[in-house]
Design an enzyme around this catalytic site. Structure first.
Site, PDB file in Angstrom:
ATOM      1  N   THR B 157       0.806  -1.221   0.000  1.00 28.45           N
ATOM      2  CA  THR B 157       0.000   0.000   0.000  1.00 28.45           C
ATOM      3  C   THR B 157       0.841   1.275   0.000  1.00 28.45           C
ATOM      4  OG1 THR B 157      -0.161  -0.251   2.388  1.00 28.45           O
ATOM      5  CG2 THR B 157      -2.053  -0.943   1.104  1.00 28.45           C
ATOM      6  N   GLY B 196       3.815  -2.701   8.003  1.00 25.90           N
ATOM      7  CA  GLY B 196       4.082  -3.319   9.304  1.00 25.90           C
ATOM      8  C   GLY B 196       5.493  -3.861   9.361  1.00 25.90           C
ATOM      9  N   GLU B 449      -6.154  -5.913   4.120  1.00 29.22           N
ATOM     10  CA  GLU B 449      -6.146  -7.085   3.234  1.00 29.22           C
ATOM     11  C   GLU B 449      -7.502  -7.277   2.544  1.00 29.22           C
ATOM     12  OE1 GLU B 449      -3.793 -10.400   4.162  1.00 29.22           O
ATOM     13  OE2 GLU B 449      -2.773  -9.401   5.824  1.00 29.22           O
TER      14      GLU B 449
END
Lengths: 694, 694
Positions: B157, B196, B449
Site C-alpha cells: 500500500t 508493518g 487485506e
C-alpha cells in the site's frame, strides 16, 4: 511541498475540495444559523469557539492522540482550572458556560466530563435535592460554583449496582444521640465505583445511600460527604483509589470509594424533599421522586454532544471522500472520488442527515429542559398543586423524550463514527485521524447516565401505554404523543409519490408506531409480560426518536422565509434522506404492517439512491456549514484546506522523528535476529556425534 | 475475601456461575472437538494453548492493558523472538506453527500480525511470486523462514493507494547497461505507507512497484528490496519512519518508506511468472494473476481469527450475564440475573450462534485453502493445462468465498465485541475488561487485506453473475453456487413449522439469494450499471456467508453419531437461532420477496425468543466448551471461577496503589483550587474604589 518527479500524477485532494467548495450555491452562514437555532446563537457559538481555540492551555492537536494516561490526567487538571477562570467571567450566565463546555467537549471529551461531573452532577444534585440554604452554602459560600475550594464528585453507582439505583447498598444510619449520620460501605459489592473525580481531585461528594433511622430503611437519599481536607488529605474512614485504565477518557480520574463508618452532621443530608426533624423523625413526602430530576440534564447534554460529535466526524469523512480517489470508472484513466460511488453516498449521507436531525432535536430538547426546570422551580416555590402537577407532567414528558433521544442519538453517533472511520479506509486507523479516540471516548455515552437499552425500554413502554390508554378512553394523548391519536386517520400508507411529501413520510412513521405499539399492547394485555416485547420496545424507542426529529424538521422548514439563502432545497433533500433511510432501517416493520407494499418499498429505496446523488454536490457546503475549525476537527484527514497527504505526512514526521532510525529495543532485537542456529545454541547436544557418546 | 457487615446481601457471582456449570448436561469435551473439527485437533489446540500460557515471555495479564506504545513495541519484539524459537521446534510443520500463531493472536493480536506480516505476507509473496530458487535463497539460505537474519515486511500500500493495487505508483525501472533495477518513489502520495515492521524491524521488503523497461510500463510486479544491513543500519536511498500512534495494535511498528533511486540486481525481482531475460526482454505470461494469491491466506486467517476473538468476548459477556444481577422481578426481593431477561438473551445468543457458525466456517475455509494451494502447486509443477485450469477455478471459488466470509465474519466479530461490551454495562468500559483493546485491535480487520465493502461487492457481483449465467444457459453453477440451481425448485417459502426443519430455513435463504440476485441481474441488464446495485451486492455477500455457514452446519450435524455426548440438542437449537436471527436481519428482503408472510414472520420471531429461552440454561456450558483459559480470556469480568467483583477489585488495587493518595499533578491543582478571588488576583483594579481614581 516535497520533491516530485515530472510526469507522475501527484494526488490533489485540496484542489478537489476547493473546487467543490467554490461551487456551493447556498448561504452557509444561514445554514449555520439554522443548525444553531438562530443567527444570534450561531454568532455566540462562533465567539466561544474562537476563544477556546486560541487559549494556550486548552490546546489539543495531533500530539493529544499520543498522550499517556498520566499526561492526559495532568493536562486535564490544568484545563479544568483554566475553564474555572472562564466560568468566573461567564458567571452568573451559566447557560453560556454550559455552551462553552459543550463545545470544548467536542475536542476534549474528558475535560467536558470532569467539569460536568462537578457542575452537572455534584452541584446539580445539591441544587436539585438540597434546600436553598444548602445550595447557597456549598455552592456560593464554599465556592463550588466557581470551582474554588470545593470540587465535587457524584457517588451514586456501586460495584454491584449501576442502573438499579433504588437497590444501592451503602448505608446512612442516623444516630439520635450524636444527631449525626454514619455512612458505611457494607461489603465490596457496595463500593462506590466509577466515581469521576474521586481518585485524585474531589474534596466532597454527593453520596447516594440508604437512610436508616431506628432500624427502618427509608430508601436511597443523598448526602454531602467530605472526602479530603484543605490540605487535600483524605479524611479518616474514607478509602479510595484510582480505578485505572479505561477504554477512553483516560483524563478522568474515575475512582472507587469505601466509607467505613464516616460520621457527618445531620445537616449534610440534602433536604429539599426528605428531612430529619430536630426530633429525629423522617419526613419523606411523595415528591421525593423529583430528586432524580438532576440526571436528566446529563441526558439532554448527551443529545447535544451526539450532534456536535457527529458534526465533527461526518465532516472528516465527507472531506476525505471528496479528496480521496480510488479506482477509475470503466474507460477512464483518472480515478474516481470516493464520494462519487453510490455505495459511499449511501453509507455517509444518511448519517449526514442524522447530524442535521440531531441539531434540530438538540435545540428542541434543550429548550424543553430549560422550560421544564423553570416550571418546576416555580411550582415548588408557589406551592400551588395544579402548577406543580403541570410541572410534573412536563418532567415526565421530558423523561420519555430524553430517554428515547439520548439512547437513539448516542447510538447513532457511535455508529456514525465507526462507519465514517471505515469509509476513510486504512488511514482512519491512524490515531491522528481522530477516529480512534473519538470512538472510545464516545462509547461510554451509550452506557452511563441511563444505559441505552434500559432507557429505550422505558421510552417504548411509555408509547405502548399511551396507545393502551387512548384505545380504551378515546382521550387524545398529551403533547408529544398526540400524533398517536391521528395516526389512523392520516391513512399513512406510502406510495411512489410520497417521497415528495415529508408530511406523508411522517404520517407513515406515525402509523407504524401506532400499529406496532397497538400490537405490543395486545400481547401485554394477553400475557401481562412486558419483558416478552423487550425487543419491540427497543425498536419503538428508536422509531419515536426518528419521528420526533422528522416532525420538528418539518416544523423548522415551515418557518423558513423567502430570504433563506437557498438553504431550503438542501434541507428538504436531507430530510428526505433522513425519512427514507428510516423507512429502510425499519423496513421489515413497514412491510409487515402493510404500510408500504413490496413494490413501493423498492421504489422508495431507489429514490433514496437518487436523492443521495442529488445531494452529492452539496457535501462540502453541508459540512462546511458546521463551521468546525481545524482545532475542533483535529484530524489529519479532515482539515479545512483539504491538503490531506502533505498534512498527514507532516504530522507523522513531526511526532515520529525519522532521524531516530533505531528503536529503544533494537539492541536485543538485533542480537536475537542474528542468533546462532539451534544446534549451536544447544552445544550440538542432540547431534548424532554427541548422542553416540551417551 | 474482605470484611463484610452481616445482614447485607453480598453479591455471589461465582456461586451463580458454578451452579449452572454443574448442571451442564452435555459433554463439553465433545463439544470442543466439534468446534475444533475433531478430537485430535481439539487436543492439539489444548496442547498449544497450554504451552503458550505457561511461557514466561508470552505473558499478558491485566497490566497488558496499561502498556504504552513503547512498552508494547518492546514486549512484542521479545515475543516475536520467542515465537521464532517455537518455530524452530515446529519446523517443518508450519501448519502447527500457524495454529500456534492463531492462538497467541487471541490474547495478543499485534504479535500475531507482526509475525504474520513476515511469514504470511513477505515470505508468502516470495513463495507465491518467486522462483523455487528465490524462495530457497531468501527463506532457507538467508534464514527468513526461521526469522533469523532476514526479517521481512510487505511494501504494497501507498499513501494514496490502498485497495487499487493496480494503480500503485512506485516505479521499478530496469536499466539494461547495469542489468539492475532502480526503485523510486515519485512523489509523497506514492510513499509506501502502513508497512508493518518497516519502522524499526525489517531488514528486507517485498516491494510492489510498476516495472518499466525501455519506457514501457508492464504494471505492478514484486521485488525484494533490502532496507537495512547486518548492523541494522538503513541503506542509503532508503528513507523510512514510524507512522506513529494507531487505533490499536500499537505493538506493530508500522512505517512509511520512500525509495530514492535504490538500485537492486535484476535477480531480486520475484520471477515465478514475470521474468526479464538476460537479453533484457520482459516475459509476462497471463498467469501472472496468480501472483496475488498470497493475499488469500490472510483473508482465510481472518475468518479463523474472527471465530477465536468471538469465542473470547462472547464468553466474557455470557459469564458476566450469569454472574451479574440487576433489578428484581415484580414481587421478588432478589435481583434477577442479566441473562434471564429476554432482551439480554436476544442480544447475546444470536452472537453465540454466530461464534459456533464461524467455527464451522473457519474449518471449512481453512481446508479449502490448503487444498487449493496444493492443487495450484501441482498444476504449476505439472504444466498440465487442464489441471491448472481446475486449480484456477478452485482459486476463484476460494476468492469469492473468502471475500464473503472475511468481510462478513470480521464485521460480525466487531459488532459482537461492541454488543458484548455494552451488555456488560459500565464495568466493560474498564480497560481491564479487555473489551476496549479487543475492539480497537479487531477494528482494522474490516479494512486491511481487502476492505470489507470492496470484498463484499466482489462476492455479491459473483452471485449475480452466476444467476445471470444460469438463467441464460440453464447450466448448473459450480460447487459453492450449486444451490442457486435448486433454489426455485425447493419452494423455499417459510411457514410456522419451518423452524423445526433447518433444511427449510436453508431453502428459504437460498431462494432469497436467488430472487435478490435475479432482481439485481435485471437492473444490470437494463442499465449496465453495477454501481447502482452496490448496496444490494453488499447485502448479497452477507446473505451468502450466512447460508454458507448454515449449509455446512447442517452437514456437520448430519455427521454426528449416536454417541455424541448430547451435544446434538444444543447444536440444533443454536443453528435455529442462527437461522432465525438471519431471517430477522434480512427481514425486509424476506418480506418484500414474499418468501415469508407478515404473519409467519411474526411467528418466527416469537419462536426465536422461545428458543433463546431454551438455550438460556446452556450458556455456561456452551461458552466453557471453547476451553479458553483465563490467560486467553484476560478479563476481570470473564474469568472461569466467576468471582467477578473480588477479582476486579484486586486487579484495580494491584495496578493502582491506593496508598498513593495524591496524583503527580496534585500540587498545582491544589494551589489553583485554593486560588484567591478574581478581584484579588486583579489587585482590585476593577473595583469602584480603583475606578474612581482613574
Amino acid at each position: 511541498m516535497s520533491c516530485t518527479m515530472p510526469g507522475t500524477k501527484e494526488p490533489n485532494p485540496a484542489d478537489l475540495i476547493w473546487s467543490e467548495r467554490l461551487k456551493t450555491d447556498f448561504d452557509i452562514n444561514k445554514m449555520h444559523a439554522f443548525l444553531e437555532g438562530s443567527e444570534p446563537e450561531a454568532l455566540e457559538t462562533l465567539r466561544l469557539m474562537q476563544q477556546l481555540e486560541r487559549d494556550p492551555i486548552l490546546t489539543a492537536g495531533p500530539s493529544y492522540y499520543e498522550m499517556s494516561k498520566n499526561e492526559h490526567r495532568e493536562a486535564t487538571a490544568r484545563k479544568i482550572m483554566r475553564m474555572a477562570q472562564y466560568m468566573e467571567i461567564d458567571a452568573p450566565n451559566y447557560a453560556r458556560f454550559q455552551n462553552r463546555l459543550n463545545l470544548i467537549a467536542v475536542v476534549d471529551p474528558q475535560l467536558g466530563t470532569r467539569i460536568g461531573v462537578h457542575l452537572g452532577l455534584f452541584l446539580g444534585a445539591v441544587r436539585g435535592n438540597g434546600t436553598e440554604a444548602q445550595f447557597k452554602y456549598w455552592a456560593e459560600e464554599r465556592g463550588a460554583i466557581r470551582m474554588n475550594g470545593v470540587y465535587g464528585c457524584f457517588a451514586m453507582t456501586e460495584m454491584a449496582h449501576g442502573s438499579n439505583v433504588a437497590a444501592l447498598e451503602t448505608t446512612a444510619t442516623y444516630n439520635k444521640e450524636s444527631d449525626s449520620i454514619f455512612i458505611n460501605t457494607p461489603h465490596v459489592g457496595a463500593t462506590k465505583w466509577w466515581i469521576g473525580g474521586a481518585a485524585h481531585s474531589a474534596t466532597h461528594t454527593v453520596c447516594f445511600a440508604r437512610l436508616i433511622v431506628d432500624g427502618k430503611d427509608y430508601g436511597v437519599k443523598t448526602f454531602v460527604v467530605p472526602l479530603r481536607d484543605t490540605r487535600h488529605e483524605l479524611h479518616p474512614g474514607v478509602s479510595l483509589g484510582d480505578i485505572g485504565a479505561k477504554m477512553g477518557r483516560d483524563g478522568i480520574d474515575n475512582g472507587w470509594i469505601q466509607f467505613s463508618n464516616v460520621e457527618i452532621p445531620r445537616e449534610f443530608m440534602l433536604s429539599k424533599y426528605t428531612t430529619i426533624t430536630d426530633e429525629g423523625e423522617v419526613v419523606d413526602p411523595p415528591l421525593a421522586q423529583l430528586a432524580y430530576g438532576a440526571l436528566l440534564g446529563g441526558r439532554v447534554t448527551m443529545v447535544t454532544d451526539s450532534f456536535r460529535t457527529s458534526e465533527r466526524f461526518i465532516t472528516i469523512a465527507l472531506r476525505y471522500s471528496v479528496g480521496r480517489k480510488q479506482f477509475a470508472n470503466k474507460g477512464s484513466t483518472t480515478e474516481n472520488q470516493l464520494i462519487n460511488y453510490p455505495l459511499h453516498q449511501k453509507r455517509l449521507l444518511p448519517y449526514l442527515s442524522w447530524t442535521y436531525g440531531m441539531a434540530i432535536a438538540s435545540h428542541v430538547i434543550q429548550q424543553s429542559y430549560k422550560q421544564t426546570l423553570e416550571k418546576l422551580d416555580e411550582g415548588v416555590a408557589s406551592g400551588d398543586f395544579a402548577q406543580l402537577q403541570d410541572a410534573i407532567a412536563a418532567l415526565k414528558e421530558l423523561f420519555g423524550d430524553s430517554a428515547s433521544l439520548k439512547s437513539t442519538c448516542t447510538w447513532k453517533c457511535l455508529e456514525l463514527i465507526e462507519e465514517c472511520r471505515q469509509s476513510c479506509g486504512g488511514h482512519a486507523y491512524s490515531a491522528y485521524s481522530g477516529f480512534a479516540k473519538g470512538y472510545v471516548d464516545h462509547a461510554v455515552q451509550c452506557t452511563w447516565e441511563g444505559d441505552n437499552n434500559i432507557l429505550a425500554q422505558n421510552s417504548g413502554r411509555i408509547t405502548i401505554q399511551k396507545v393502551m390508554k387512548f384505545n380504551k378512553s378515546g382521550n387524545r394523548p398529551r403533547a408529544g404523543y398526540e400524533f398517536l391519536a391521528d395516526a389512523l386517520k392520516s391513512q399513512g400508507g406510502l406510495n411512489k409519490q410520497s417521497v415528495q411529501q415529508l408530511d406523508k413520510l411522517l404520517g407513515a412513521m406515525n402509523l407504524l408506531i401506532y400499529r406496532m405499539a397497538a400490537d405490543c399492547a395486545q400481547t401485554v394485555e394477553k400475557t401481562g409480560d412486558w419483558d416478552a416485547i423487550a425487543s419491540e420496545k427497543l425498536t419503538l424507542s428508536k422509531m419515536y426518536a426518528a419521528r420526533f426529529i422528522l416532525d420538528k424538521w418539518i416544523q423548522r422548514l415551515n418557518t423558513l422565509n423567502e430570504n433563506n439563502g437557498s438553504i431550503d432545497k438542501p434541507l428538504f433533500m436531507l430530510a428526505q434522506i433522513f425519512a427514507l433511510s428510516n423507512v429502510e432501517a425499519f423496513g421489515s416493520h413497514f412491510l409487515r404492517f402493510g404500510i408500504v407494499s413490496a413494490e413501493v418499498y423498492k421504489t422508495l429505496l431507489e429514490q433514496l439512491g437518487k436523492i443521495c446523488k442529488e445531494v452529492r454536490p452539496y457535501v462540502i457546503g453541508l459540512s462546511d456549514s458546521f463551521k468546525m475549525s481545524d482545532f475542533f476537527i483535529n484530524s489529519t484527514l479532515g482539515s479545512y484546506n483539504g491538503d490531506i497527504y502533505e498534512h498527514y505526512y507532516g504530522v507523522v514526521k513531526n511526532l515520529n522523528n525519522p532521524a531516530l532510525t533505531k528503536a529503544s529495543y533494537s539492541t536485543s532485537f538485533e542480537r536475537d535476529m542474528q542468533r546462532p542456529s539451534v544446534a549451536e545454541r544447544e552445544c550440538f547436544e542432540r547431534s548424532s556425534k554427541t548422542l553416540s557418546k551417551l
